[in-house]
Scaffold this motif. Structure first.
Motif, short mmCIF file in Angstrom:
data_model
loop_
_atom_site.label_atom_id
_atom_site.label_comp_id
_atom_site.label_asym_id
_atom_site.label_seq_id
_atom_site.Cartn_x
_atom_site.Cartn_y
_atom_site.Cartn_z
N HIS A 46 0.83 -1.20 0.00
CA HIS A 46 0.00 0.00 0.00
C HIS A 46 0.86 1.25 0.00
N MET A 47 0.25 2.35 -0.39
CA MET A 47 0.86 3.67 -0.27
C MET A 47 0.27 4.35 0.96
N THR A 48 1.09 5.00 1.76
CA THR A 48 0.62 5.69 2.96
C THR A 48 0.58 7.20 2.71
N TYR A 49 -0.57 7.81 2.96
CA TYR A 49 -0.66 9.26 2.85
C TYR A 49 -0.23 9.86 4.19
N GLN A 50 1.04 10.22 4.29
CA GLN A 50 1.64 10.57 5.57
C GLN A 50 1.05 11.79 6.27
N PRO A 51 0.56 12.82 5.57
CA PRO A 51 -0.03 13.95 6.29
C PRO A 51 -1.20 13.57 7.20
N PHE A 52 -1.82 12.41 6.96
CA PHE A 52 -2.94 11.98 7.81
C PHE A 52 -2.50 11.05 8.95
N LEU A 53 -1.21 10.74 9.04
CA LEU A 53 -0.76 9.86 10.12
C LEU A 53 -1.05 10.42 11.52
N PRO A 54 -0.84 11.74 11.76
CA PRO A 54 -1.16 12.25 13.09
C PRO A 54 -2.62 12.05 13.48
N GLU A 55 -3.55 12.27 12.55
CA GLU A 55 -4.96 12.09 12.86
C GLU A 55 -5.32 10.61 13.02
N ALA A 56 -4.63 9.76 12.27
CA ALA A 56 -4.83 8.32 12.44
C ALA A 56 -4.34 7.87 13.81
N ALA A 57 -3.20 8.42 14.25
CA ALA A 57 -2.66 8.08 15.56
C ALA A 57 -3.55 8.60 16.68
N GLU A 62 -9.79 6.40 10.77
CA GLU A 62 -9.50 4.97 10.78
C GLU A 62 -8.17 4.73 10.04
N PRO A 63 -7.19 4.07 10.66
CA PRO A 63 -5.87 3.89 10.04
C PRO A 63 -5.92 3.28 8.65
N ARG A 64 -6.82 2.34 8.40
CA ARG A 64 -6.87 1.71 7.07
C ARG A 64 -7.28 2.69 5.99
N HIS A 65 -7.88 3.81 6.37
CA HIS A 65 -8.36 4.76 5.38
C HIS A 65 -7.26 5.71 4.90
N VAL A 66 -6.11 5.74 5.56
CA VAL A 66 -5.02 6.62 5.12
C VAL A 66 -4.00 5.88 4.27
N VAL A 67 -4.29 4.61 3.95
CA VAL A 67 -3.42 3.86 3.04
C VAL A 67 -4.22 3.49 1.79
N VAL A 68 -3.51 3.42 0.67
CA VAL A 68 -4.14 3.10 -0.61
C VAL A 68 -3.59 1.77 -1.10
N LYS A 397 -8.50 16.65 -0.56
CA LYS A 397 -8.44 16.83 -2.01
C LYS A 397 -7.23 16.10 -2.59
N ALA A 398 -6.10 16.14 -1.87
CA ALA A 398 -4.87 15.52 -2.36
C ALA A 398 -4.84 14.01 -2.15
N MET A 399 -5.70 13.50 -1.27
CA MET A 399 -5.71 12.06 -0.99
C MET A 399 -6.08 11.28 -2.25
N PRO A 400 -5.29 10.28 -2.62
CA PRO A 400 -5.59 9.50 -3.84
C PRO A 400 -6.88 8.70 -3.71
N LYS A 405 -11.16 9.37 -0.19
CA LYS A 405 -11.69 10.70 0.14
C LYS A 405 -13.01 10.56 0.90
N VAL A 406 -13.89 9.69 0.42
CA VAL A 406 -15.20 9.52 1.05
C VAL A 406 -15.04 8.90 2.44
N ARG A 407 -14.21 7.87 2.56
CA ARG A 407 -14.03 7.20 3.85
C ARG A 407 -13.48 8.15 4.92
N ILE A 408 -12.51 8.98 4.53
CA ILE A 408 -11.92 9.92 5.49
C ILE A 408 -12.94 10.99 5.88
N THR A 409 -13.69 11.49 4.91
CA THR A 409 -14.72 12.48 5.21
C THR A 409 -15.78 11.91 6.16
N MET A 410 -16.16 10.65 5.95
CA MET A 410 -17.13 10.01 6.84
C MET A 410 -16.54 9.84 8.25
#
Length: 442
Positions: A46-57, A62-68, A397-400, A405-410
């Motif tokens: 997977h690819m990790t969208y690192q700017p969301f790691l602090p909010e995942a921590a 949800e941690p699974r939603h910041v990886v693609v 917006k930048a999240m692949p 995008k929908v999962r994080i917004t939810m």
């Protein structure tokens, strides 16, 4: 007689992070059928969208939603879960260690080096044993459970000195990664104290250590000063122009003479280029990064490309004032370079010439916890709640992929309705502990 059809160009992408994923997405979208084959190699699937790691921590996402998942989104590419161990460009060969441990040699026609950066570990006593990095989703999950477990242990102990040590959390590094991790986790622990009868917010000690004289060097200095003031108002201790001297056995010693015990050392003090690059036959600069042209080709090798944290790409927006200026290692550059890189590769594969990468900086944004942020964007200084909204809007917006995008917004919407979860799942760090205990008692 009909002409013999040539074989598809073999494009090998090393790394599945920002550059690897976005380059592969661009290629699979634009390449014609049988024009080229694309293989992506990364030790993680997977690819990790690192700017969301602090909010995942901190439990906001949800941690699974910041990886693609690479295989899910790169449907026209080959994805190999393996670690790159060697590059021999003269032979057009890359050595990888596959997930099951065996070694393979991969051949290619076109190479993309996007291995990114790794944590820069300094020779500080105790750092290797006590430090926790903050670059992967695994580290974010571990850190969240580690911090919450320390609260559980502190609520149970009868030893006041041990309790103080358990409730002391130290972050080293005042860049975006360190400040956002510190702010989100401090916010989480302060919120969590309402569920502990014997822990008050003032019992928890958060400490920031930064060797430079300011924090957040990516934004203008006045915003960095404002951010430090906001952190101190929340009770966070900020040590600037201060270096860490030792972390042995959790005993922190700083260069200004400050000493204290801490069971949590979060290390975000910089990164360095992947060490595999130094052992290759491709040119690297003094910092170990691939030497790149403005067109994102590796210097002297038109069939090899690079971008992102492991590349020294000339920053054409600053070369007039500083001819040696290179693009900083951040997500904004990596994503834009990757999209440009995919277009350049297609141009060259079809007999054209690459175009130079020119970056127009949009600014920088940082979250400082729930409803708090700071931004230096579009020539504006934005603070507090508006900056926090800007931060979330920019990164979603930048999240692949639309899916993520929908999962994080939810996640954000549900968190606003029901508040974040602050429960410890520390057992996942030691999944066999209960099984082993049962085995010994049987």
């Amino acid at each position: 007689m009909a002409a013999v059809k040539s074989e598809p160009t073999r494009i090998l992408i090393l790394g599945g992070g920002y550059v690897g994923l976005y380059t592969a997405l661009g290629l699979q979208k634009k390449l014609r059928a049988n024009e080229a084959s694309v293989t992506v190699v990364d030790p993680q699937p997977h690819m990790t969208y690192q700017p969301f790691l602090p909010e995942a921590a901190a439990g906001a996402i949800e941690p699974r939603h910041v990886v693609v998942p690479l295989r899910r989104v790169l449907k026209r590419c080959h994805v190999l879960t393996a670690r790159v161990t060697g590059i021999e460009h003269e032979r057009k060969s890359v050595t990888v260690e596959a997930a099951d441990g065996h070694t393979e040699h991969l051949s290619y026609d076109v190479l993309v080096v996007a291995l990114g950066a790794v944590a820069r570990i300094l020779p500080i006593p105790g750092l290797a044993e006590q430090g926790i990095a903050f670059k992967t989703i695994g580290e974010a999950i571990y850190l969240r459970n580690h911090v919450m477990t320390k609260l559980d242990e502190a609520a149970s102990t009868l030893d006041p000195e041990l309790r103080k040590r358990l409730l002391t959390f130290t972050v080293v590094g005042g860049g975006f990664a360190g400040i956002e991790a510190l702010a989100e986790l401090e916010d989480m622990t302060r919120f969590a104290t309402r569920y502990y009868e014997n822990i008050e917010p003032e019992d928890i000690r958060w400490v920031l250590v930064e060797a430079a004289g300011r924090i957040l060097p990516e934004v203008r200095e006045t915003l960095g000063v404002w951010t430090a003031e906001q952190l101190e108002k929340r009770g966070i201790e900020v040590y600037l122009s201060t270096a860490a001297k030792s972390f042995e056995d959790g005993y922190v010693q700083l260069s200004d003479g400050t000493e204290f015990e801490s069971d949590t050392i979060i290390w975000t003090a910089g990164v360095k280029a992947n060490p595999v690059l130094a052992g290759s036959d491709l040119p690297v600069d003094k910092r170990g990064r691939m030497q790149a042209t403005a067109g994102l080709q590796i210097v002297g090798h038109p069939d090899a490309w690079t971008a992102g944290d492991n590349a020294a790409v000339p920053d054409l927006s600053r070369t007039e004032e500083d001819p040696t200026a290179t693009c900083p290692p951040n997500a904004q550059h990596a994503v834009r370079q990757a999209r440009h890189l995919a277009k350049n590769i297609i141009r060259v594969v079809r007999g054209g010439q690459p175009k130079d990468y020119f970056h127009k900086n949009l600014g920088a944004v940082a979250s400082l916890g729930l409803h708090k942020g700071v931004a230096d964007a579009l020539r504006l200084k934005i603070k507090g709640f508006p900056a926090w909204v800007f931060h979330r809007a920019y990164h979603v917006k930048a999240m692949p992929t639309f899916n993520r995008k929908v999962r994080i917004t939810m996640d954000w919407l549900l968190g606003g309705l029901f508040r974040r979860e602050v429960i410890s799942l520390g057992q996942i760090n030691y999944p066999k502990e209960e099984f082993d205990r049962a085995s010994k008692s049987s």
